[in-house]
Design an enzyme around this catalytic site. Structure first.
Site, PDB file in Angstrom:
ATOM      1  N   ASP A 149      45.296  37.372  46.897  1.00  0.00           N
ATOM      2  CA  ASP A 149      45.108  37.829  48.274  1.00  0.00           C
ATOM      3  C   ASP A 149      44.125  36.859  48.934  1.00  0.00           C
ATOM      4  O   ASP A 149      43.801  35.802  48.380  1.00  0.00           O
ATOM      5  CB  ASP A 149      44.672  39.301  48.320  1.00  0.00           C
ATOM      6  N   HIS A 150      43.633  37.238  50.122  1.00  0.00           N
ATOM      7  CA  HIS A 150      42.724  36.353  50.870  1.00  0.00           C
ATOM      8  C   HIS A 150      41.438  36.062  50.084  1.00  0.00           C
ATOM      9  O   HIS A 150      40.852  34.997  50.230  1.00  0.00           O
ATOM     10  CB  HIS A 150      42.382  36.995  52.217  1.00  0.00           C
TER      11      HIS A 150
ATOM     12  N   CYS B 215      42.297  38.434  42.954  1.00  0.00           N
ATOM     13  CA  CYS B 215      41.855  39.111  44.164  1.00  0.00           C
ATOM     14  C   CYS B 215      40.342  39.246  44.044  1.00  0.00           C
ATOM     15  O   CYS B 215      39.734  38.631  43.163  1.00  0.00           O
ATOM     16  CB  CYS B 215      42.581  40.434  44.402  1.00  0.00           C
TER      17      CYS B 215
ATOM     18  N   THR C 261      38.135  41.721  43.144  1.00  0.00           N
ATOM     19  CA  THR C 261      37.672  42.278  41.864  1.00  0.00           C
ATOM     20  C   THR C 261      38.655  42.055  40.727  1.00  0.00           C
ATOM     21  O   THR C 261      38.308  42.261  39.561  1.00  0.00           O
ATOM     22  CB  THR C 261      37.489  43.803  41.979  1.00  0.00           C
TER      23      THR C 261
ATOM     24  N   HIS D  19      44.743  39.313  21.493  1.00  0.00           N
ATOM     25  CA  HIS D  19      44.956  40.728  21.173  1.00  0.00           C
ATOM     26  C   HIS D  19      46.000  41.411  22.053  1.00  0.00           C
ATOM     27  O   HIS D  19      46.693  42.308  21.585  1.00  0.00           O
ATOM     28  CB  HIS D  19      43.630  41.505  21.309  1.00  0.00           C
TER      29      HIS D  19
ATOM     30  N   HIS E  29      48.306  43.714  16.460  1.00  0.00           N
ATOM     31  CA  HIS E  29      48.301  43.673  17.922  1.00  0.00           C
ATOM     32  C   HIS E  29      49.718  43.780  18.477  1.00  0.00           C
ATOM     33  O   HIS E  29      49.934  44.383  19.529  1.00  0.00           O
ATOM     34  CB  HIS E  29      47.603  42.404  18.414  1.00  0.00           C
TER      35      HIS E  29
HETATM   36  C1  RB5 Z   1      39.835  42.792  49.465  1.00  0.00           C
HETATM   37  O1  RB5 Z   1      38.754  43.094  50.286  1.00  0.00           O
HETATM   38  C2  RB5 Z   1      39.650  43.447  48.104  1.00  0.00           C
HETATM   39  O2  RB5 Z   1      39.755  44.813  48.221  1.00  0.00           O
HETATM   40  C3  RB5 Z   1      40.666  42.891  47.137  1.00  0.00           C
HETATM   41  O3  RB5 Z   1      40.524  41.517  47.039  1.00  0.00           O
HETATM   42  C4  RB5 Z   1      40.571  43.416  45.710  1.00  0.00           C
HETATM   43  O4  RB5 Z   1      39.269  43.315  45.231  1.00  0.00           O
HETATM   44  C5  RB5 Z   1      41.163  44.738  45.475  1.00  0.00           C
HETATM   45  O5  RB5 Z   1      41.190  45.249  44.371  1.00  0.00           O
END
Ligand code: RB5
Length: 143
Positions: free
Chosen positions: A8-9, A65, A67, A98, A133
């Protein structure tokens, strides 16, 4: 070897650099987007990448992304995908040894680019251990 990649961004800058790094290693890369820093929904690129992994049109996938959790949660809805989140090289190795993760997911907002590149190299170069595994992986799909 053909690898699909998406972000994503929040992960778009690391994705662009990783594509160049992978191509330098002679790996064919299929970019599922996004390609701008404009806010977008990770689901819109995660599902197409997961479908490509399931169909076998790419051998492996990489997703980023903020997180890593949005990507991992979405990708793992697909039965043929084992998406594993890694934020260190030790976990990058273990997620292959694993879990035989066929998609590597990383949290772009919580690791440096240098770490992301090192995780990708480690994950690619580490073999799956099989044995117990494999038995555990065989029990993952919901029938
Ligand atoms: C974007 O702000 C954020 O929510 C996304 O990149 C990700 O972390 C979602 O799980």
């Amino acid at each position: 070897m053909k690898i699909g990649i998406c972000s994503d961004h929040a992960g778009v800058e690391y994705k662009a650099k990783l594509i160049k790094m992978l191509q330098k290693r002679g790996i064919e890369v299929v970019n599922f987007g996004t390609d701008t820093t404009e806010s977008m929904d990770y689901t819109d690129v995660a599902h197409p990448l997961a479908s490509a992994v399931e169909k076998g049109s790419v051998d492996l996938g990489i997703a980023l992304c903020g997180t890593g959790n949005g990507m991992a949660i979405t990708l793992n809805k697909h039965q043929g995908v084992r998406a594993g989140l890694a934020w260190s090289t030790a976990i990058g190795a273990l997620v292959k040894q694993h879990n035989n993760a066929n998609v590597l997911v990383m949290p772009a907002r919580f690791i440096s680019y240098r770490m992301a590149a090192a995780i990708v190299r480690t994950w690619l170069d580490t073999p799956f251990e099989g044995g117990r595994h494999q038995r555990r992986i065989d029990k993952i799909p919901v029938h």
